[in-house]
Design an enzyme around this catalytic site. Structure first.
Site, PDB file in Angstrom:
ATOM      1  N   GLU A 152      21.274  22.903  32.416  1.00  0.00           N
ATOM      2  CA  GLU A 152      21.448  22.761  33.871  1.00  0.00           C
ATOM      3  C   GLU A 152      21.279  24.154  34.457  1.00  0.00           C
ATOM      4  O   GLU A 152      22.148  25.012  34.285  1.00  0.00           O
ATOM      5  CB  GLU A 152      22.848  22.223  34.209  1.00  0.00           C
ATOM      6  CG  GLU A 152      23.164  20.862  33.640  1.00  0.00           C
ATOM      7  CD  GLU A 152      22.340  19.739  34.238  1.00  0.00           C
ATOM      8  OE1 GLU A 152      21.579  19.982  35.201  1.00  0.00           O
ATOM      9  OE2 GLU A 152      22.428  18.620  33.717  1.00  0.00           O
ATOM     10  N   GLY A 154      23.741  27.559  33.615  1.00  0.00           N
ATOM     11  CA  GLY A 154      23.679  28.954  34.043  1.00  0.00           C
ATOM     12  C   GLY A 154      22.326  29.272  34.624  1.00  0.00           C
ATOM     13  O   GLY A 154      21.659  28.398  35.190  1.00  0.00           O
ATOM     14  N   SER A 155      21.913  30.515  34.460  1.00  0.00           N
ATOM     15  CA  SER A 155      20.654  30.951  35.076  1.00  0.00           C
ATOM     16  C   SER A 155      19.457  30.413  34.301  1.00  0.00           C
ATOM     17  O   SER A 155      19.543  30.156  33.099  1.00  0.00           O
ATOM     18  CB  SER A 155      20.600  32.473  35.094  1.00  0.00           C
ATOM     19  OG  SER A 155      20.601  32.970  33.772  1.00  0.00           O
ATOM     20  N   THR A 156      18.359  30.292  34.984  1.00  0.00           N
ATOM     21  CA  THR A 156      17.130  29.848  34.325  1.00  0.00           C
ATOM     22  C   THR A 156      16.713  30.875  33.279  1.00  0.00           C
ATOM     23  O   THR A 156      16.246  30.519  32.191  1.00  0.00           O
ATOM     24  CB  THR A 156      16.030  29.620  35.382  1.00  0.00           C
ATOM     25  OG1 THR A 156      16.441  28.526  36.208  1.00  0.00           O
ATOM     26  CG2 THR A 156      14.694  29.281  34.742  1.00  0.00           C
ATOM     27  N   THR A 186      18.632  32.896  31.339  1.00  0.00           N
ATOM     28  CA  THR A 186      19.399  32.734  30.097  1.00  0.00           C
ATOM     29  C   THR A 186      19.106  31.373  29.469  1.00  0.00           C
ATOM     30  O   THR A 186      19.039  31.250  28.246  1.00  0.00           O
ATOM     31  CB  THR A 186      20.903  32.905  30.368  1.00  0.00           C
ATOM     32  OG1 THR A 186      21.112  34.173  30.996  1.00  0.00           O
ATOM     33  CG2 THR A 186      21.711  32.860  29.090  1.00  0.00           C
ATOM     34  N   GLY A 187      18.914  30.355  30.304  1.00  0.00           N
ATOM     35  CA  GLY A 187      18.588  29.027  29.785  1.00  0.00           C
ATOM     36  C   GLY A 187      17.312  29.032  28.954  1.00  0.00           C
ATOM     37  O   GLY A 187      17.219  28.353  27.934  1.00  0.00           O
ATOM     38  N   GLU A 232      23.234  15.175  32.730  1.00  0.00           N
ATOM     39  CA  GLU A 232      24.657  15.044  32.421  1.00  0.00           C
ATOM     40  C   GLU A 232      25.222  13.916  33.269  1.00  0.00           C
ATOM     41  O   GLU A 232      24.590  13.456  34.221  1.00  0.00           O
ATOM     42  CB  GLU A 232      25.398  16.345  32.752  1.00  0.00           C
ATOM     43  CG  GLU A 232      24.983  17.504  31.892  1.00  0.00           C
ATOM     44  CD  GLU A 232      25.890  18.706  32.098  1.00  0.00           C
ATOM     45  OE1 GLU A 232      25.691  19.413  33.100  1.00  0.00           O
ATOM     46  OE2 GLU A 232      26.803  18.909  31.271  1.00  0.00           O
ATOM     47  N   ASN A 240      30.689  29.442  38.344  1.00  0.00           N
ATOM     48  CA  ASN A 240      30.719  28.969  39.735  1.00  0.00           C
ATOM     49  C   ASN A 240      31.618  27.750  39.930  1.00  0.00           C
ATOM     50  O   ASN A 240      32.312  27.646  40.940  1.00  0.00           O
ATOM     51  CB  ASN A 240      29.302  28.719  40.268  1.00  0.00           C
ATOM     52  CG  ASN A 240      28.518  27.723  39.458  1.00  0.00           C
ATOM     53  OD1 ASN A 240      28.704  27.614  38.246  1.00  0.00           O
ATOM     54  ND2 ASN A 240      27.633  26.992  40.107  1.00  0.00           N
TER      55      ASN A 240
HETATM   56  O1  TXE Z   1      24.294  33.537  34.467  1.00  0.00           O
HETATM   57  P1  TXE Z   1      24.110  33.397  32.921  1.00  0.00           P
HETATM   58  P2  TXE Z   1      24.991  34.710  35.290  1.00  0.00           P
HETATM   59  C1  TXE Z   1      22.465  31.635  38.347  1.00  0.00           C
HETATM   60  C2  TXE Z   1      22.720  32.259  39.698  1.00  0.00           C
HETATM   61  C3  TXE Z   1      23.336  33.577  39.335  1.00  0.00           C
HETATM   62  C4  TXE Z   1      22.546  33.927  38.099  1.00  0.00           C
HETATM   63  C5  TXE Z   1      23.177  34.892  37.159  1.00  0.00           C
HETATM   64  O2  TXE Z   1      21.498  32.463  40.350  1.00  0.00           O
HETATM   65  O3  TXE Z   1      23.186  34.533  40.345  1.00  0.00           O
HETATM   66  O4  TXE Z   1      22.400  32.686  37.431  1.00  0.00           O
HETATM   67  O5  TXE Z   1      24.468  34.441  36.752  1.00  0.00           O
HETATM   68  C6  TXE Z   1      26.456  32.781  29.058  1.00  0.00           C
HETATM   69  N1  TXE Z   1      23.283  33.321  25.052  1.00  0.00           N
HETATM   70  N2  TXE Z   1      23.512  30.710  37.952  1.00  0.00           N
HETATM   71  O6  TXE Z   1      24.475  36.022  34.821  1.00  0.00           O
HETATM   72  O7  TXE Z   1      23.788  34.690  32.258  1.00  0.00           O
HETATM   73  C7  TXE Z   1      27.410  33.514  29.957  1.00  0.00           C
HETATM   74  O8  TXE Z   1      28.374  34.189  29.184  1.00  0.00           O
HETATM   75  C8  TXE Z   1      24.195  32.365  25.298  1.00  0.00           C
HETATM   76  C9  TXE Z   1      23.263  29.324  38.237  1.00  0.00           C
HETATM   77  O9  TXE Z   1      26.457  34.514  35.218  1.00  0.00           O
HETATM   78  O10 TXE Z   1      23.138  32.305  32.750  1.00  0.00           O
HETATM   79  C10 TXE Z   1      27.958  32.380  30.791  1.00  0.00           C
HETATM   80  O11 TXE Z   1      28.944  31.685  30.053  1.00  0.00           O
HETATM   81  N3  TXE Z   1      24.964  32.346  26.414  1.00  0.00           N
HETATM   82  C11 TXE Z   1      24.249  28.445  37.637  1.00  0.00           C
HETATM   83  C12 TXE Z   1      26.743  31.465  30.979  1.00  0.00           C
HETATM   84  O12 TXE Z   1      25.857  31.823  29.911  1.00  0.00           O
HETATM   85  C13 TXE Z   1      24.801  33.340  27.302  1.00  0.00           C
HETATM   86  C14 TXE Z   1      25.585  28.895  37.316  1.00  0.00           C
HETATM   87  C15 TXE Z   1      26.005  31.644  32.294  1.00  0.00           C
HETATM   88  O13 TXE Z   1      25.566  32.979  32.391  1.00  0.00           O
HETATM   89  C16 TXE Z   1      23.859  34.360  27.092  1.00  0.00           C
HETATM   90  C17 TXE Z   1      25.682  30.318  37.056  1.00  0.00           C
HETATM   91  C18 TXE Z   1      23.089  34.324  25.920  1.00  0.00           C
HETATM   92  N4  TXE Z   1      22.162  35.251  25.652  1.00  0.00           N
HETATM   93  C19 TXE Z   1      24.674  31.169  37.394  1.00  0.00           C
HETATM   94  N5  TXE Z   1      23.908  35.218  28.146  1.00  0.00           N
HETATM   95  C20 TXE Z   1      24.133  26.978  37.841  1.00  0.00           C
HETATM   96  N6  TXE Z   1      23.119  26.340  37.262  1.00  0.00           N
HETATM   97  O14 TXE Z   1      24.981  26.381  38.475  1.00  0.00           O
HETATM   98  C21 TXE Z   1      24.853  34.742  28.988  1.00  0.00           C
HETATM   99  N7  TXE Z   1      25.401  33.608  28.478  1.00  0.00           N
END
Ligand code: TXE
Length: 471
Positions: free
Chosen positions: A246, A224-226, A228-229, A447, A148
């Protein structure tokens, strides 16, 4: 309801194609680049190289490390236009926003460079000797960035880590690897040591996991997403690996009747970056006596939003990142849902009209879950206590705004709301010199800000006895 994930972002169980990364211009769907994806072996090699580079980097005099980072900032500065143009093409950002993003990376480098020589320990009074603390670098830091804000978020993890004496291996998102790759090239041009800052584009499930699991990586910074986090945190826990997360947000915009209503109900508080912003004020909470006035204002404003190709100067809102993100957003917005709506183009590109849902219950999915698109919900509240209750009625706690001319109320509400970044009579959230991060399921750690470098160190305490050896 099941909400699809964005394109190219395989989930924990998914079966997305794990080949090369195809970067699309989200406004046209044209291929911008095809980038090879790193596998686990490539991550392993990068960590080995980074480990050696870090030892040499940490041994440099602080002045020299600071000077190199300032030179890197100068190099980024001379490439702001190029980096911004890349961000427009790979992420669909408006040029003005993209320029701000490149400038943010440059400014953070200067800020972090200023911290290198100030990363001091403490002297603590103790009997029988002296006690001093040291802030030592962690070693190799893994940064996993989202799509994003590809450039600033990569920088927020990487640059303070470098300044604190660490090496960085950064994995950008599948859809947006190009600005991060360019930043790594510019680091070399500026004279930063080879392998100190490496960028490895790859799939989350492959390269992301390999970075998280690698025993040579001392800390993971994940945005990223909660969902995956949570996985990242679980995997880090196996090695007691440090982690900063984050994650998502569903931030309130609390508008009291005495506020400057036009400023408070600025639709770009949730439409900026097409709503793909973890701090987007997507829950517009309005005191019931001014609900209709705010709704009328938003209806007029949404109709005036010009959605289109970011390279058209008339455009005020660009595309979403991918077709799958459009589908995800659509899944929260049934065609017959009561809503205020703007327009969006047909044809190629990943478009969604700016939308404010007006008939949602506070406990509906649209009112509680992160949609990550240009969609807000409008909800009435009765009084201060009701506003605070509604504001906290999500699993998240990232940011939020409070609009009122009553100073006492502004202070009471900001003290009560459980979120990491609040603003009063403003929608601003992020400055590189103030701390950023979330309460509850919006994350762990902070951060940026004055402690940005410290987050990439261990504290070592040393006691030195002043009592001589027994006579
Ligand atoms: O996120 P992911 P996605 C939220 C937002 C969005 C949703 C899904 O609601 O619609 O998440 O987005 C890496 N081990 N945000 O699917 O999966 C991935 O390659 C390690 C909020 O894109 O969390 C990417 O580099 N890493 C947000 C990063 O994680 C992994 C910003 C984010 O991907 C992984 C983005 C794994 N198993 C999305 N799987 C914010 N906080 O601003 C994926 N990744």
């Amino acid at each position: 309801m099941s909400h699809p994930q964005p394109a190219g972002t395989p989930d924990a169980t998914g079966s997305a194609d794990l080949g090369d990364l195809t970067v699309l211009n989200p406004a046209t769907e044209e291929v911008v680049a095809v980038v090879p994806a790193a596998d686990a072996a490539a991550v392993d090699r990068a960590v080995t190289r980074a480990t050696a580079a870090q030892t040499r980097w940490a041994a440099l005099a602080p002045t020299d490390r600071a000077r190199l980072l300032r030179r890197y900032a100068d190099t980024v500065d001379t490439h702001v236009e190029e980096l911004a143009a890349l961000e427009v093409r790979e992420a669909g950002h408006l040029p003005g926003n993209a320029r701000w993003e490149a400038g943010n990376a440059r400014d953070l480098l200067l800020y972090a460079a200023g911290g290198v020589e100030r990363l001091t320990g403490r002297q603590i009074p103790v009997p029988g000797g002296w006690d001093v603390t040291f802030q030592e670098p962690l070693g190799v830091v893994g940064v996993i960035a989202p799509w994003n804000f590809p450039m600033p978020i990569a920088a927020w993890g990487a640059f303070p880590a470098l300044a604190a004496g660490n090496a960085v291996v950064l994995k950008p998102a599948e859809t947006t690897p190009l600005t991060a790759l360019r930043l790594a090239e510019l680091a070399l041009d500026a004279g930063l040591p080879e392998h100190l800052f490496q960028v490895l584009p790859g799939h989350g499930r492959v390269a992301g996991r390999a970075l998280v699991d690698h025993p040579g990586v001392a800390k993971i910074v994940f945005t990223g997403s909660t969902r995956t986090g949570r996985e990242v945190m679980e995997r880090c826990a196996r090695q007691i690996k440090r982690v900063t997360l984050e994650l998502g947000g569903k931030s309130p915009n609390i508008v009291f009747a005495d506020a400057d209503l036009k400023a408070a109900a600025d639709p770009f508080s949730f439409l900026d970056n097409s709503g793909q912003d973890c701090c987007a004020r997507t829950r517009v909470l309005v005191q019931e006596s001014v609900y209709d006035e705010v709704a009328d204002h938003l209806a007029r404003e949404l109709a005036a939003v010009v959605v289109g190709d970011p390279t058209d100067p008339a455009t005020t809102m660009g595309p979403l990142i991918s077709r799958q993100q459009v589908e995800r957003v659509r899944s929260f917005v049934p065609d017959d849902a009561p809503a205020l709506r703007g327009g969006a183009p047909d044809g190629p590109g990943f478009w969604f009209p700016p939308t404010v849902l007006t008939g949602e219950r506070p406990d509906s999915a649209a009112a509680r879950e992160e949609i990550f698109g240009p969609v807000a919900v409008l909800l009435p509240f009765t009084d201060e206590q009701d506003a605070i209750r509604l504001a906290d009625d999500t699993p998240y706690g990232l940011s939020g705004s409070v609009w009122t001319r009553d100073l006492g109320r502004a202070l009471r509400v900001t003290q009560a709301v459980r979120a990491g970044n609040l603003s009063v009579n403003s929608h601003s959230s992020v400055r590189y010199w103030t701390p950023f991060g979330g309460y509850r399921q919006s994350g762990v750690g902070r951060e940026l800000g004055p402690d940005a470098l410290t987050a990439f160190t261990e504290t070592k305490n040393v006691f030195i006895s002043t009592e001589g050896p027994a006579q």
